[in-house]
Motif scaffolding. Structure first.
Motif, short mmCIF file in Angstrom:
data_model
loop_
_atom_site.label_atom_id
_atom_site.label_comp_id
_atom_site.label_asym_id
_atom_site.label_seq_id
_atom_site.Cartn_x
_atom_site.Cartn_y
_atom_site.Cartn_z
N LYS A 8 0.85 -1.20 0.00
CA LYS A 8 0.00 0.00 0.00
C LYS A 8 0.88 1.24 0.00
O LYS A 8 1.90 1.29 0.69
CB LYS A 8 -0.91 0.00 1.23
CG LYS A 8 -1.88 1.17 1.29
CD LYS A 8 -2.77 1.09 2.53
CE LYS A 8 -3.68 -0.11 2.47
NZ LYS A 8 -4.62 -0.17 3.62
N SER A 19 -5.20 6.42 -0.92
CA SER A 19 -4.56 5.13 -0.67
C SER A 19 -4.55 4.31 -1.95
O SER A 19 -5.59 4.11 -2.56
CB SER A 19 -5.31 4.36 0.43
OG SER A 19 -5.39 5.11 1.62
N CYS A 47 10.38 6.21 0.45
CA CYS A 47 10.08 5.58 1.74
C CYS A 47 11.06 4.47 2.09
O CYS A 47 11.19 4.11 3.26
CB CYS A 47 8.65 5.02 1.74
SG CYS A 47 7.39 6.29 1.85
N PHE A 71 3.05 7.35 3.30
CA PHE A 71 3.14 6.09 4.04
C PHE A 71 3.35 4.95 3.04
O PHE A 71 2.76 4.95 1.96
CB PHE A 71 1.85 5.82 4.82
CG PHE A 71 1.60 6.78 5.95
CD1 PHE A 71 2.03 6.50 7.24
CD2 PHE A 71 0.92 7.97 5.72
CE1 PHE A 71 1.79 7.37 8.28
CE2 PHE A 71 0.67 8.86 6.76
CZ PHE A 71 1.11 8.56 8.03
N GLU A 73 3.19 0.75 3.15
CA GLU A 73 2.98 -0.52 3.86
C GLU A 73 3.70 -1.62 3.08
O GLU A 73 3.50 -1.77 1.88
CB GLU A 73 1.48 -0.82 3.95
CG GLU A 73 1.14 -2.07 4.74
CD GLU A 73 -0.35 -2.35 4.73
OE1 GLU A 73 -1.05 -1.77 5.58
OE2 GLU A 73 -0.81 -3.13 3.87
N TYR A 81 5.11 -4.14 7.96
CA TYR A 81 5.62 -2.89 8.52
C TYR A 81 4.96 -1.74 7.76
O TYR A 81 4.55 -1.89 6.61
CB TYR A 81 7.13 -2.77 8.33
CG TYR A 81 7.94 -3.83 9.02
CD1 TYR A 81 8.34 -3.69 10.34
CD2 TYR A 81 8.31 -4.99 8.33
CE1 TYR A 81 9.09 -4.67 10.97
CE2 TYR A 81 9.05 -5.98 8.95
CZ TYR A 81 9.44 -5.82 10.27
OH TYR A 81 10.17 -6.78 10.89
N THR A 82 4.88 -0.58 8.41
CA THR A 82 4.46 0.64 7.74
C THR A 82 5.54 1.69 7.95
O THR A 82 5.94 1.96 9.09
CB THR A 82 3.11 1.16 8.29
OG1 THR A 82 2.10 0.17 8.02
CG2 THR A 82 2.72 2.46 7.62
N SER A 84 6.77 5.68 7.27
CA SER A 84 6.23 7.01 6.94
C SER A 84 7.37 8.02 6.90
O SER A 84 8.29 7.96 7.71
CB SER A 84 5.17 7.44 7.96
OG SER A 84 5.75 7.80 9.20
N TYR A 97 6.59 1.57 11.77
CA TYR A 97 5.56 1.00 12.62
C TYR A 97 5.53 -0.52 12.41
O TYR A 97 5.58 -1.00 11.28
CB TYR A 97 4.18 1.56 12.27
CG TYR A 97 4.04 3.05 12.48
CD1 TYR A 97 3.55 3.56 13.68
CD2 TYR A 97 4.39 3.95 11.47
CE1 TYR A 97 3.41 4.93 13.87
CE2 TYR A 97 4.26 5.32 11.66
CZ TYR A 97 3.77 5.80 12.86
OH TYR A 97 3.64 7.15 13.04
N SER A 100 0.17 -2.81 10.25
CA SER A 100 -0.39 -2.36 8.97
C SER A 100 -0.63 -0.85 9.04
O SER A 100 -0.59 -0.25 10.12
CB SER A 100 -1.71 -3.08 8.69
OG SER A 100 -2.68 -2.69 9.66
N TYR A 101 -0.91 -0.25 7.87
CA TYR A 101 -1.21 1.18 7.87
C TYR A 101 -2.48 1.47 8.67
O TYR A 101 -2.53 2.46 9.42
CB TYR A 101 -1.38 1.68 6.42
CG TYR A 101 -1.95 3.08 6.37
CD1 TYR A 101 -1.13 4.19 6.64
CD2 TYR A 101 -3.30 3.31 6.09
CE1 TYR A 101 -1.66 5.47 6.62
CE2 TYR A 101 -3.83 4.59 6.06
CZ TYR A 101 -3.00 5.67 6.32
OH TYR A 101 -3.52 6.93 6.32
N HIS A 104 -1.60 1.66 12.33
CA HIS A 104 -0.34 2.30 12.74
C HIS A 104 -0.52 3.32 13.86
O HIS A 104 0.39 3.54 14.65
CB HIS A 104 0.35 2.96 11.52
CG HIS A 104 -0.18 4.31 11.15
ND1 HIS A 104 -1.31 4.49 10.37
CD2 HIS A 104 0.26 5.56 11.44
CE1 HIS A 104 -1.54 5.77 10.21
NE2 HIS A 104 -0.62 6.45 10.85
#
Length: 633
Positions: A8, A19, A47, A71, A73, A81-82, A84, A97, A100-101, A104
């Protein structure tokens, strides 16, 4: 096999959010020029730790106007992991994080600098990067330069100015080409390590394993002595205590509600103060118990260090007493004894260095233990002061009780006493649960260390075979590369003219490297065949470590695609490239920017971005109709 998958991408600003869900392994991105196609891949790279200047908002006016943060994902080896990263401020920081988004906001992120994120990614992917020696600018001296995940990205994300050109992998840049060679070797597990370095790494890992095993033994003994090995029983006991405490508090509340008066309120406040003091006492005793446990673990480790110290001192003493000519070994061929020609002084010096380091560790442990002993004394002093305060309150309560007659006070005091006892018992259980959690964390680290240790020992045993393996791996890569060039309708595939070079690891065709050819069609096919061979072998070799992610921008720039177009040069090859990439996406995730893809029957995602005229609603990567902040209102 290592795996990095994008799931994502979320763009967000004060009044905008979009998204983009990526739940397939093949993603086709189409659309008008300057609509955000390349930016989509750039933001993924951003990212994943690209340099902050890789997103230039001066030429991305729509992104600057609508978005403040992006962000991403991802799944690393199926772990979510997410990530940002800010687009305008603090661009050299990335939040990670462990969720998931969607979830988070329920987690606290790891705040990482760019270099820390790059280290995190290679660590999670279990890729062993290293440094290479490079000449300093304006100097003849060599300095170590680290290989990072950013270098690996050149084998993942092929930008528009590189794909189908002789700028491939930025090999025209001498500061990068040397690192590309090392990355190629790392990806294909062709690094031949120095045996001494392996032995040092094995010893470091073994020492850490010993430390964790000693610590876990101490923790297990502690749990055994308290008959608390099964954590499920602790959870059950804690739940029962929680239930009893809750029932008693409700019972006490009911009694107080039925017997309210000014005098009983005063009595109740005194009781609450005493209860708060009891909570404070329990907190101090818990902290004291944790420090006592820490001291015990250090004593176990100190005992191991002292044993090792005694053995090393004995070894040094023996070596200093035995003459060098008396150091003999038996010849495996003739069974005669031969002298060992090693330098005795150097051997002694090495052991003495280890001995000195060990003594430093022992001293450090003693200092830490002494500090913790002082903490125990501080806790005792604090407990003494709190107990004195408690006595004052108890005396006041006793005096107060003599002057009033309230039948239910004794019942409340009885309930409070039971609650204190149950809370003390619950805190003890929580301490035991904490120890279980520490044990589990240590076991995870121990398993990871033992896995690395096993691989290191295996590499040490197979060291002599590595040069043979290197030849075999390159032969297999070359075979795959030639077969793909044949599939793409190129016929000059003799192994002396179509190959991956064993010195610079670059693809060659007709005896010339990818740096020398000028045909866009040929260059594109060489590059796809080269990357495809790497990804195919990656599926077959457990120690190969390409993460199975490929992003290509823009595929049709330098190749003919339309059979009806007289200027089109090679639509058949174009179709074969797509046939291959579709098959390659079965085991890898592939992003392709391309406006003219052929019909694709397999599962895939198609993203279409449009450029609009001034004054019209945005329809590109920034799409006003897909603004989730408006849609959710």
């Amino acid at each position: 096999m290592r795996s990095l998958r994008i799931s994502k991408l979320v763009l967000e600003g004060e009044k905008y959010k979009r998204s983009l869900i990526i739940d397939k392994s093949l993603i086709i991105i189409k659309g008008d020029g300057f609509s955000g196609k390349s930016l989509f891949l750039k933001l993924i790279e951003y990212c994943l730790g690209s340099k902050s200047e890789s997103i230039n908002l001066t030429v991305q006016a729509e992104l600057e106007e609508y978005c403040d943060i992006v962000f991403l994902e991802i799944f690393i080896n199926k772990k979510i992991y997410t990530l940002s990263r800010q687009l305008k401020n603090n661009k050299n920081n990335i939040d990670v994080y462990l969720s998931s988004y969607e979830e988070h906001k329920e987690y606290s992120p790891w705040k990482k600098k760019l270099d820390e994120l790059l280290d995190f990614l290679v660590d999670e992917l279990s890729i062993n990067f290293h440094s290479i020696l490079r000449k300093k600018s304006g100097s003849k001296d060599l300095a170590p330069e680290k290989i990072s995940f950013r270098d690996l990205m050149r084998y993942i994300y092929i930008e528009q100015n590189e794909l189908g050109t002789n700028q491939f992998l930025e090999n025209n840049n001498p500061f990068i080409s040397g690192k590309n060679k090392e990355v190629f070797k790392i990806i294909n597990d062709l690094i031949i390590p120095d045996i001494e370095e392996i032995e040092k790494e094995i010893q470091i890992k073994q020492n850490e394993c010993n430390r964790l095993e000693g610590l876990n033994n101490g923790l297990n003994d502690y749990l055994n002595n308290r008959d608390s090995i099964i954590i499920g029983e602790l959870y059950n006991d804690r739940d029962k205590l929680d239930k009893k405490i809750g029932e008693l508090k409700l019972q006490k509340k009911a009694i107080l509600e039925n017997n309210k008066s000014e005098k009983t309120d005063l009595h109740y406040r005194l009781m609450e103060d005493i209860n708060n003091i009891n909570v404070k006492i329990m907190q101090i005793e818990k902290e004291k118990s944790n420090v006592i446990l820490s001291i015990k673990n250090k004593e176990i480790l100190l005992e191991e260090y002292n044993d090792e110290n005694v053995k090393l001192e004995a070894t040094v003493e023996a070596m200093k007493k035995i003459k060098i000519v008396d150091h003999k070994e038996k010849c495996p061929l003739c069974n005669s004894f031969v002298s060992v020609l090693q330098d005795k002084e150097e051997q002694c010096e090495d052991i003495e260095n280890v001995l000195e380091k060990l003594k430093n560790k022992i001293e450090t442990l003693k200092i830490l233990s002494e500090n913790e002993e002082r903490k125990i004394n501080q806790f005792d002093s604090e407990l003494s002061a709190v107990h004195e305060k408690k006595q004052v309150y108890l005396h006041a309560l006793d005096t107060y009780k003599k002057n009033i007659e309230v039948p239910f006070l004794s019942e409340i005091e009885s309930i409070n006493s039971i609650i204190r006892d149950l809370t003390t018992e619950k805190n003890k259980i929580n301490s035991l649960v904490d120890i279980h959690n520490e044990l589990n964390n240590n076991l995870v680290n121990l398993n990871r260390l033992q896995d690395k240790l096993g691989k290191l020992k295996s590499k040490k045993n197979d060291l002599k075979k590595l040069t043979v393996r290197q030849e075999l791996i390159l032969n297999r890569l070359n075979y795959k590369y030639r077969m793909l060039m044949k599939q793409f309708n190129f016929t000059d595939i003799n192994e002396e003219r179509c190959y991956i070079d064993k010195e610079n690891y670059l693809p060659y065709y007709s005896g010339a490297s990818v740096m020398k050819h000028s045909s866009g069609c040929l260059l594109l096919c060489m590059q796809i065949a080269y990357l495809g061979a790497i990804l195919e072998l990656n599926q077959e070799e457990d120690n190969n470590c390409h993460p199975g992610l490929l992003m290509l921008d823009t595929l049709s720039n330098n190749i003919g695609t339309d059979k009806a177009d007289k200027e089109s040069i090679d639509p058949k090859t174009y179709q074969e490239i797509y046939n291959y990439l579709i098959k390659l996406a079965e085991n890898n995730q592939i992003f392709i920017i391309d406006n003219t893809p052929p019909k694709i029957n397999s599962e895939h995602i198609e993203l279409i971005f449009h450029r609009v005229n001034p004054g019209e609603k945005l329809k590109g990567l920034i799409d006003i109709d897909k603004n989730e902040k408006i849609l959710q209102e």
